[in-house]
Scaffold this active site. Sequence first.
Site, PDB file in Angstrom:
ATOM      1  N   GLN A 229       0.823  -1.203   0.000  1.00 50.28           N
ATOM      2  CA  GLN A 229       0.000   0.000   0.000  1.00 50.28           C
ATOM      3  C   GLN A 229       0.863   1.261   0.000  1.00 50.28           C
ATOM      4  OE1 GLN A 229      -3.191  -2.275   2.909  1.00 50.28           O
ATOM      5  NE2 GLN A 229      -3.264  -0.053   2.966  1.00 50.28           N
ATOM      6  N   ARG A 376      -8.650  -1.384   8.431  1.00 49.34           N
ATOM      7  CA  ARG A 376      -9.659  -0.422   8.001  1.00 49.34           C
ATOM      8  C   ARG A 376      -9.980   0.582   9.108  1.00 49.34           C
ATOM      9  NH1 ARG A 376     -14.356  -1.748   3.582  1.00 49.34           N
ATOM     10  NH2 ARG A 376     -14.297   0.323   2.738  1.00 49.34           N
ATOM     11  N   CYS A 377      -8.929   1.270   9.499  1.00 47.17           N
ATOM     12  CA  CYS A 377      -9.075   2.146  10.654  1.00 47.17           C
ATOM     13  C   CYS A 377      -7.858   3.034  10.705  1.00 47.17           C
ATOM     14  CB  CYS A 377      -9.141   1.278  11.884  1.00 47.17           C
ATOM     15  SG  CYS A 377      -8.339   1.901  13.331  1.00 47.17           S
TER      16      CYS A 377
HETATM   17  N1  MCN Z   1     -14.098   9.488  -2.006  1.00 46.12           N
HETATM   18  C1  MCN Z   1     -15.019  10.355  -2.576  1.00 46.12           C
HETATM   19  N2  MCN Z   1     -15.443  11.456  -1.859  1.00 46.12           N
HETATM   20  C2  MCN Z   1     -14.986  11.686  -0.596  1.00 46.12           C
HETATM   21  C3  MCN Z   1     -14.066  10.797  -0.011  1.00 46.12           C
HETATM   22  C4  MCN Z   1     -13.619   9.709  -0.762  1.00 46.12           C
HETATM   23  O1  MCN Z   1     -15.467  10.122  -3.688  1.00 46.12           O
HETATM   24  N3  MCN Z   1     -15.383  12.752   0.090  1.00 46.12           N
HETATM   25  C5  MCN Z   1     -13.584   8.334  -2.771  1.00 46.12           C
HETATM   26  C6  MCN Z   1     -12.073   8.453  -3.001  1.00 46.12           C
HETATM   27  O2  MCN Z   1     -11.712   9.264  -4.028  1.00 46.12           O
HETATM   28  C7  MCN Z   1     -11.663   7.018  -3.130  1.00 46.12           C
HETATM   29  C8  MCN Z   1     -12.560   6.319  -2.115  1.00 46.12           C
HETATM   30  O3  MCN Z   1     -13.727   7.164  -1.983  1.00 46.12           O
HETATM   31  O4  MCN Z   1     -11.883   6.550  -4.418  1.00 46.12           O
HETATM   32  C9  MCN Z   1     -11.885   6.154  -0.733  1.00 46.12           C
HETATM   33  O5  MCN Z   1     -11.257   7.348  -0.431  1.00 46.12           O
HETATM   34  P1  MCN Z   1     -10.498   7.710   0.939  1.00 46.12           P
HETATM   35  O6  MCN Z   1     -11.481   7.870   2.019  1.00 46.12           O
HETATM   36  O7  MCN Z   1      -9.598   8.826   0.636  1.00 46.12           O
HETATM   37  O8  MCN Z   1      -9.639   6.420   1.294  1.00 46.12           O
HETATM   38  P2  MCN Z   1      -8.310   5.910   0.552  1.00 46.12           P
HETATM   39  O9  MCN Z   1      -8.465   6.041  -0.886  1.00 46.12           O
HETATM   40  O10 MCN Z   1      -7.116   6.451   1.222  1.00 46.12           O
HETATM   41  O11 MCN Z   1      -8.425   4.363   0.844  1.00 46.12           O
HETATM   42  C10 MCN Z   1      -7.960   3.813   2.050  1.00 46.12           C
HETATM   43  C11 MCN Z   1      -9.077   3.228   2.858  1.00 46.12           C
HETATM   44  C12 MCN Z   1      -8.481   2.335   3.855  1.00 46.12           C
HETATM   45  S1  MCN Z   1      -7.296   2.948   4.858  1.00 46.12           S
HETATM   46  C13 MCN Z   1      -8.829   1.027   3.920  1.00 46.12           C
HETATM   47  S2  MCN Z   1      -8.145   0.088   5.120  1.00 46.12           S
HETATM   48  C14 MCN Z   1      -9.732   0.454   2.950  1.00 46.12           C
HETATM   49  C15 MCN Z   1     -10.639   1.447   2.354  1.00 46.12           C
HETATM   50  O12 MCN Z   1      -9.983   2.542   1.986  1.00 46.12           O
HETATM   51  N4  MCN Z   1      -9.276  -0.527   2.152  1.00 46.12           N
HETATM   52  C16 MCN Z   1     -10.001  -0.862   1.045  1.00 46.12           C
HETATM   53  N5  MCN Z   1     -11.512   0.969   1.446  1.00 46.12           N
HETATM   54  C17 MCN Z   1     -11.172  -0.106   0.680  1.00 46.12           C
HETATM   55  N6  MCN Z   1     -11.903  -0.450  -0.399  1.00 46.12           N
HETATM   56  C18 MCN Z   1     -11.489  -1.472  -1.185  1.00 46.12           C
HETATM   57  N7  MCN Z   1     -12.224  -1.798  -2.258  1.00 46.12           N
HETATM   58  N8  MCN Z   1     -10.357  -2.161  -0.921  1.00 46.12           N
HETATM   59  C19 MCN Z   1      -9.604  -1.892   0.160  1.00 46.12           C
HETATM   60  O13 MCN Z   1      -8.491  -2.565   0.401  1.00 46.12           O
HETATM   61 CU1  CUM Z   2      -6.078   1.429   8.701  1.00 43.26          CU
HETATM   62  S1  CUM Z   2      -6.204  -0.052   7.446  1.00 43.26           S
HETATM   63 MO1  CUM Z   2      -6.182   1.181   5.997  1.00 43.26          MO
HETATM   64  O1  CUM Z   2      -5.323   2.301   6.868  1.00 43.26           O
HETATM   65  O2  CUM Z   2      -5.024   0.609   5.011  1.00 43.26           O
END
Ligand code: MCN
Ligand code: CUM
Length: 801
Positions: A229, A376-377
């Site tokens: 990641q 996921r946290c």
């Molecule tokens: N998004 C959006 N509008 C927002 C916030 C987010 O459209 N206001 C969209 C983003 O652009 C992105 C998705 O939602 O496409 C998730 O965005 P974000 O909250 O920024 O999270 P990350 O992209 O950093 O993803 C990490 C987060 C984590 S830490 C875990 S753990 C997790 C999760 O995402 N792992 C996942 N969701 C997952 N979903 C899938 N399918 N697979 C994982 O491994």
């Molecule tokens: Cu906290 S699990 Mo995600 O942060 O990859």
Amino acid sequence: MTTTADESRALDEIKIGGLGSSRKRVEDDRFIRGKGNYTDDIVLPGMLHMEILRSPLAHARIKSIDTSRAYAIPGVHLVLTGEMMATRNLAWMPTLSYDTQAVLATDKVRFQGQEVACVIADDPYIAKDACEAIEVDYEPLPVIVSPWQGLAPDAPVIRDDKVGQADNVIYNWEVGDEAGTDRAFEQADVISKLELHYPRSHPSPIECCGSVADFNRATSRLTVYMTTQAPHIIRAAVAMVAELPEQMIRIVSPDIGGGFGNKVPIYPGYVCSILASILLERPVKWIEDKTGNLISTGFARDVYLKGEMALRKDGKILGVRMHTDADHGAFFSDAQPSKFKIGLMHSAFAAYDVPVAHLTARGVYTNKAPGGVAYRCSFRVTEAMFFQERMVQAAASDLGIDQAEFRRMNFVRDDAFPHRTPLGFLTDSGQYAKCLDVGLKAIGYENFREEQAEARKRGRLLGLGISTMTEPLGAGNSREYDILGIKMFDSADLKVHMTGKAILRTGAKSQGQGHETTWAQIVAHELGIPADDIIVEEGDTDTAPFGMGTYASRSTPVAGAAVAMVSRKIRAKARKLAAHLLEVSEEDVEWELGRFYVRSSPQRGVSIQECAMAAYSNMPDGMEPGLENTAYYDPPNLTWPFAVYIVTVEVDPATGVWDVLRMVAVDDCGVRINPMIVEGQIMGGLTEAYAMSSMQFITFDADGNCVGSNYMDYLLPSAWETPGYELHSEVVTPCPHHPIGAKGIGECAAVGGPAAFVNAVMDAVSDTGIRNIDMPLLPDRVWEAITYRRDVSGAPPVRQD
Ligand code: MCN
Ligand code: CUM
């Protein structure tokens, strides 16, 4: 029908796939057709295969390892042992929490499933057979499977490899105002207490971990395709640990079949495949099997939580005390900001107006696989929110105040931002009461209470559980957040080609979240280039700008912000080009989606595509050609999404089986880039929350055997078990400091969800006077609690004979 200017602008934006468009995920085209390119899809000429021999015992001294029978098997090229690794100073590696972790065991094995040796062979079957031919002579040692055993005075010291380590304590950490909290407790009318165990859980992505290491002697370059990641962090770590020049290392994170935190840490398998490739000068592939993944990688939680709330009888929370004992397993390998030993657990009670609080945390080594990664946290916020919402429910019932009312009266009010939380964070926005109201209305709160009372008369147990969450998402800022001294910020690089098409790269790395879709939407919003004209690429350290990777839902808050900022840099240059093309001064040029025009005569304009062509064919004198830029973004604060989850259940008192009747989710993650993707994130998170609270059971018997090492024991909910969700998106509090007002969403539902399910079951059985049943709420636990009217603890060791 007439439309307002704002509406027509929004419609124009939807047409090009900009902000607010539920654009279909572009990555799904290849995923659905089975054309994804995962690590195991990578096949290189002359590639060999690696398998790992794991320890069957949880704690034992290694007396000897005999590899001769393994070497005798045709097709075996190399057998790596700890002793060989040690000659290269690679038997141990640093972890992301300033600890050390064995790559291959030398002195002792410290958990069941620990890596003892690796075989590299012509194919994975030969390698597996050869692993079985390795003879290891173990001398068993006493096993520790809980912090309590680890803290006993006569407990064996698990980490006797560490100079100066005389016991099993990893750290003692505290935050908050102890004296002030004591005073609050002196003034309390009521003190409400709760103790519980948040069990070990496992992210269990469908794709296990793996790597293909390819060291090329001719060029001295090392290319590693791997399930990570955070590819740039891996590049730096390989450079430092393996002492290779960083420019010679290329880390490629191809398609990833789910991460959920499991693919943040550095695992021995990666290191061994790299060393094997260097030694053999051939590509070496390692692909973990499911059991290997489930017993040795990326465990989360496993914390014992003890808390007290000081309450006034009218319902005001006066103060909170929390203590946590964290079971980290044999190596402290959490990925978390350096200065916070228990992650961001001190985000507990951030949404409540609590004047004072104190949190103490103690980390303990046990004979289990490294635990404590955030599944996921955002760095242990799940535990914080779970405990907070379980305590809030206990406090409300101790006071005899309605659950919803108690929350509402203690929430931070909408006009109280910025708000300093009792344990030190600064929250900046939210509409907590409004989210709660939307949720209560949707579930039909008042009616349900009547229905519940009616049902109870007829012996039916209905329950309603509420949970709220707010989560600090988007580490950094760099002032406060670093991992091993590397500051936390992120990046985006945008190249607009002459025909107006573009390629965007970021330092984040999607594992399924849909970055290829959403990042293009941000560019479309900022530049008016249709999202379909923009390709997004992540994960190759040779081409992507430096970034800290994807976890803690930091991509949108940090890399997503960088995407907006780099687009604005491009727009600023395009404006100069537009002025040149329109033969007016820059100050006379106005911008609307995708087009610059002359203020005094709006019909005279040029499109962003025309500006792009001009950047390569008709630039003003003295202007540097091209339309490319990079932005590094260091956020001023974390983003603070908020959510309310409400569940209703029916519990069968005869069997302890419980069914979800309804689940309502109200998420406020600020501006939604892609509403469909956000909903998908919420549904996925809720399903994981349901799984953790109802069925996922991974524990350890007294000998340290991992119970739950396959999908027969560690259950993943299928569509059959998964409840339906009713999602609400009407509350939108834009993030005040994010360039497009977005907050993170990726983990919210997994963080806030579990307490809603548990609170619902606890509400259903509230007549019994039980305070707690530990997750997972398996039917036998619920039945035991109802039948014997006693709390049920799930703390290991739990025998499953
Ligand atoms: N998004 C959006 N509008 C927002 C916030 C987010 O459209 N206001 C969209 C983003 O652009 C992105 C998705 O939602 O496409 C998730 O965005 P974000 O909250 O920024 O999270 P990350 O992209 O950093 O993803 C990490 C987060 C984590 S830490 C875990 S753990 C997790 C999760 O995402 N792992 C996942 N969701 C997952 N979903 C899938 N399918 N697979 C994982 O491994
Ligand atoms: Cu906290 S699990 Mo995600 O942060 O990859």
